[in-house]
Design a protein around this motif. Structure first.
Motif, mmCIF file in Angstrom:
data_model
loop_
_atom_site.group_PDB
_atom_site.id
_atom_site.type_symbol
_atom_site.label_atom_id
_atom_site.label_comp_id
_atom_site.label_asym_id
_atom_site.label_seq_id
_atom_site.Cartn_x
_atom_site.Cartn_y
_atom_site.Cartn_z
ATOM 1 N N ILE A 136 34.494 39.653 44.246
ATOM 2 C CA ILE A 136 33.169 39.194 43.840
ATOM 3 C C ILE A 136 32.369 38.961 45.118
ATOM 4 C CG2 ILE A 136 31.835 37.360 42.743
ATOM 5 C CD1 ILE A 136 34.222 36.839 40.925
ATOM 6 N N HIS A 147 37.985 38.846 40.755
ATOM 7 C CA HIS A 147 38.046 38.993 39.299
ATOM 8 C C HIS A 147 39.334 39.719 38.950
ATOM 9 C CE1 HIS A 147 36.531 41.622 35.719
ATOM 10 N NE2 HIS A 147 37.245 40.612 35.287
ATOM 11 N N ASN A 150 40.563 38.658 32.727
ATOM 12 C CA ASN A 150 39.247 38.174 32.301
ATOM 13 C C ASN A 150 38.867 36.894 33.030
ATOM 14 O OD1 ASN A 150 39.104 40.308 30.530
ATOM 15 N ND2 ASN A 150 39.715 39.134 28.743
ATOM 16 N N THR A 151 39.470 36.682 34.190
ATOM 17 C CA THR A 151 39.233 35.473 34.986
ATOM 18 C C THR A 151 38.387 35.804 36.207
ATOM 19 O OG1 THR A 151 41.284 34.397 34.276
ATOM 20 C CG2 THR A 151 40.349 33.673 36.358
ATOM 21 N N TYR A 152 37.341 35.000 36.394
ATOM 22 C CA TYR A 152 36.436 35.154 37.534
ATOM 23 C C TYR A 152 36.617 33.926 38.421
ATOM 24 C CZ TYR A 152 34.312 38.727 34.583
ATOM 25 O OH TYR A 152 34.103 39.828 33.799
ATOM 26 N N VAL A 168 28.211 38.309 39.444
ATOM 27 C CA VAL A 168 29.042 38.733 38.313
ATOM 28 C C VAL A 168 28.261 38.886 37.015
ATOM 29 C CG1 VAL A 168 31.079 37.652 39.334
ATOM 30 C CG2 VAL A 168 29.784 36.413 37.596
#
Length: 246
Positions: A136, A147, A150-152, A168
């Motif tokens: 990111i 990322h 589905n985790t940022y 993002v």
């Protein structure tokens, strides 16, 4: 409120948040951004700088790991010091290794050299990224987030966090932003509870809330109606006004 929007959770990481030393504002900021693009924030969780707690929370919240929500956004714990363990915990949650990411290293070293900052082992800790993760960008200070699944994973410093959020958002799935109408009455909650309940029963697809306040020596209530359909929200507010004889 009934909704088919994508769902999200925020995981705030840091002993300084739990101790009260640092006032948390990133979740508040991100909640507004998510609402504006039609992503329903369903949970905010705070954990300390504990590897196992972070790992367990990620697994519980990211649907790609069998967790509850479509997306997970984390804040904190990706800096250069010994207690910045988020990247390691994320790697553990996803069952992957972690190592220096050469692209992250390049971006940071170029920025440091341009500013005359010494490249040290501690600073390079911020280039350790779980294998398979995408970076990111960080327009504020170069050290990236990442990322995976589905985790940022983003920094806890507010200015850096916001820069990463801006990076993002264009790639996130979106839905319908919620709309709301509010009404303030100088009556305590107990005096408007029946009317509010009746409107809630008539509009089960909407979210109705009451929030007490004090104005001088008088007590009042702010009544808020939220939903995804402008007309439904307006109709519900019209009914509420009628029941309150306003």
């Amino acid at each position: 409120m009934q909704s088919d929007n994508p769902t999200a959770a925020i995981l705030v990481i840091g002993d300084e948040i739990l101790s009260g030393r640092t006032r948390e504002g990133n979740a508040h900021y991100l909640s507004q951004v998510l609402n504006s693009i039609g992503v329903d924030l369903r949970e905010v969780r705070i954990v300390g700088d504990d590897h196992d707690q972070i790992t367990a929370a990620i697994r519980a919240l990211d649907c790609s790991l069998g967790g509850a929500w479509d997306m997970l956004f984390t804040s904190g714990g990706i800096g250069p010091t010994h207690d910045d363990i988020t990247a390691d915990a994320v790697a553990a949650a996803f069952g992957v290794g972690i190592e220096i990411n050469e692209e992250a290293r390049r971006v940071m070293v170029e920025r440091w050299q341009a500013r005359g900052v010494e490249v040290t082992g501690n600073r390079l800790r911020m280039a350790r990224i779980p294998l398979g993760a995408a970076l990111i960008p960080n327009a504020h200070s170069a050290a990236p987030g990442f990322h995976i699944g589905n985790t940022y994973v983003m920094a806890g410093v507010p200015e850096v966090f916001r820069a990463m959020v801006e990076a993002v958002v264009p790639g996130l799935p979106t839905g319908r932003p919620s709309v709301s109408e509010a009404l303030e009455v100088l009556r305590p909650e107990s005096d408007v509870a029946d009317e509010l309940r009746a409107v809630a029963d008539a509009f089960p697809d909407l979210s109705l809330g009451s929030y007490p306040f004090q104005s001088g020596q008088r007590y009042g209530t702010s009544l808020v109606i939220r939903g995804l359909d402008d007309k439904r929200v307006t109709d519900a507010m019209t009914l509420l006004r009628e029941r309150l004889a306003l």
